[in-house]
Design a protein around this motif. Sequence first.
Motif, short mmCIF file in Angstrom:
data_model
loop_
_atom_site.label_atom_id
_atom_site.label_comp_id
_atom_site.label_asym_id
_atom_site.label_seq_id
_atom_site.Cartn_x
_atom_site.Cartn_y
_atom_site.Cartn_z
N SER A 58 0.84 -1.20 0.00
CA SER A 58 0.00 0.00 0.00
C SER A 58 0.87 1.25 0.00
N LEU A 59 0.26 2.37 -0.40
CA LEU A 59 0.94 3.67 -0.25
C LEU A 59 1.27 3.96 1.21
N THR A 60 0.53 3.33 2.14
CA THR A 60 0.80 3.52 3.56
C THR A 60 2.04 2.75 4.02
N GLY A 61 2.54 1.87 3.17
CA GLY A 61 3.69 1.03 3.51
C GLY A 61 3.32 -0.36 3.96
N GLU A 62 2.05 -0.58 4.23
CA GLU A 62 1.60 -1.91 4.68
C GLU A 62 1.70 -2.91 3.53
N GLY B 299 -13.33 9.32 -33.62
CA GLY B 299 -14.24 9.99 -32.70
C GLY B 299 -14.88 9.08 -31.67
N VAL B 300 -14.62 7.77 -31.75
CA VAL B 300 -15.15 6.82 -30.76
C VAL B 300 -13.99 6.37 -29.88
N TYR B 301 -14.11 6.66 -28.61
CA TYR B 301 -13.03 6.35 -27.66
C TYR B 301 -13.47 5.20 -26.76
N VAL B 302 -12.74 4.09 -26.82
CA VAL B 302 -13.09 2.90 -26.03
C VAL B 302 -12.13 2.77 -24.86
N LEU B 303 -12.68 2.68 -23.67
CA LEU B 303 -11.88 2.57 -22.44
C LEU B 303 -12.26 1.27 -21.74
N ASN B 304 -11.26 0.53 -21.32
CA ASN B 304 -11.52 -0.69 -20.55
C ASN B 304 -12.06 -0.31 -19.17
N GLY B 305 -13.31 -0.57 -18.94
CA GLY B 305 -13.96 -0.17 -17.70
C GLY B 305 -13.68 -1.12 -16.56
N GLY B 306 -13.72 -0.58 -15.33
CA GLY B 306 -13.52 -1.41 -14.15
C GLY B 306 -12.10 -1.91 -13.98
N ILE B 307 -11.14 -1.17 -14.56
CA ILE B 307 -9.72 -1.51 -14.41
C ILE B 307 -9.04 -0.42 -13.59
N VAL B 308 -8.22 -0.84 -12.64
CA VAL B 308 -7.47 0.13 -11.83
C VAL B 308 -5.97 -0.03 -12.07
N GLU B 309 -5.25 1.04 -11.78
CA GLU B 309 -3.79 1.02 -11.78
C GLU B 309 -3.33 1.25 -10.35
N HIS B 310 -2.36 0.46 -9.93
CA HIS B 310 -1.79 0.64 -8.59
C HIS B 310 -0.54 1.50 -8.69
N SER B 311 -0.29 2.26 -7.64
CA SER B 311 0.84 3.19 -7.65
C SER B 311 2.19 2.48 -7.58
N LEU B 312 2.19 1.26 -7.07
CA LEU B 312 3.43 0.50 -6.88
C LEU B 312 3.30 -0.84 -7.60
N ASP B 313 4.44 -1.40 -7.99
CA ASP B 313 4.40 -2.71 -8.64
C ASP B 313 3.84 -3.77 -7.69
N ILE B 314 3.04 -4.67 -8.25
CA ILE B 314 2.51 -5.81 -7.49
C ILE B 314 3.33 -7.04 -7.86
#
Length: 339
Positions: A49-53, A259-274
């Motif tokens: 986590s960003l908290t260090g945990e 003019g049509v922009y497709v975004l993968n929904g429900g995907i997150v990016e983490h700040s640190l490598d997993i």
Amino acid sequence: MFGLIGHLTSLEHAQAVAQQLGYPEYADQGLDFWCSAPPQIVDHIKVTSLTGEIIEGKYVESCFLPEMLANRRIKAATRKILNAMAHAQKHDIDITALGGFSSIIFENFNLEQFSQVRNIKLEFERFTTGNTHTAYIICRQVEAAAKQVGIELSKATVAICGATGDIGSAVTRWLDAKTDVKEILLIARNQERLQNLQDELGRGKIMALDEALPEADIVVWVASMPKGVEIDPKVLKQPCLLIDGGYPKNLGTKIQHTGVYVLNGGIVEHSLDIDWKIMQIVNMEVPERQLFACFAEAMLLEFEKLHTNFSWGRNQITVDKMEQIGQASVKHGFRPLLL
């Protein structure tokens, strides 16, 4: 410890991944074999986590394939999910997310009535669908990506395809309560549920998909179907933002139009490598950082020591719970994937 129950997108995908993961005996087998294959723990995960945990988890491959639903192998599909849940519980995992079709099968076939799996009595409070976090992330994607492509929500029409599902209804409630979106179009197969949702909101137009698409500035697709969907991009507005929140995700490869922009929904990016390998196997663009928001919910619940079925049952997601999981998401370093 957290757990993730997942599955691959097709028989062909499963055969290729089996070879990569060191299961050559699975690699040339057909659907009948996969219907009887047991669940396997195929990845051990470490998240900071960003908290260090730091927390640890396990990925359980259910060996379910969407072809099982397409070929009406319903008993095999339901058995897959229950067996994967029992496997996670047997390995003392405190909170496990049901990814992809796992939660849909659980709800649609009322698997809560089958709590005994051989010698294991399933403790459902150990499991979450992850849908609250998924809905929250999709809403944040709508808000941020609309700005990116020059769509002003206060003047925009948003079509929700799958509006009466767990995620779809939650997205609709958030857009109604937390944004100034001009118009919401409600699309789903069950007319009674659509009417109930419209009555609850006190707004929204019930429309068929082919009628709604030409009117929508933003399309949120949250209806997961084994065979995907066909949309003719020529009927869409320009600009149009299309957020593909279904699974498997295939709109981005099918719809490539000016003019049509497709975004993968429900995907997150983490700040640190997993520390894991499973997201590479499901072809994430940045596999050490990107993941499904439903999986991230299990991680967030482990970080927060909320070992409870935070997301459970159909249409139980409130805006308050979306805000709660959203605050935890930001705190621990997750952010929505954007264009």
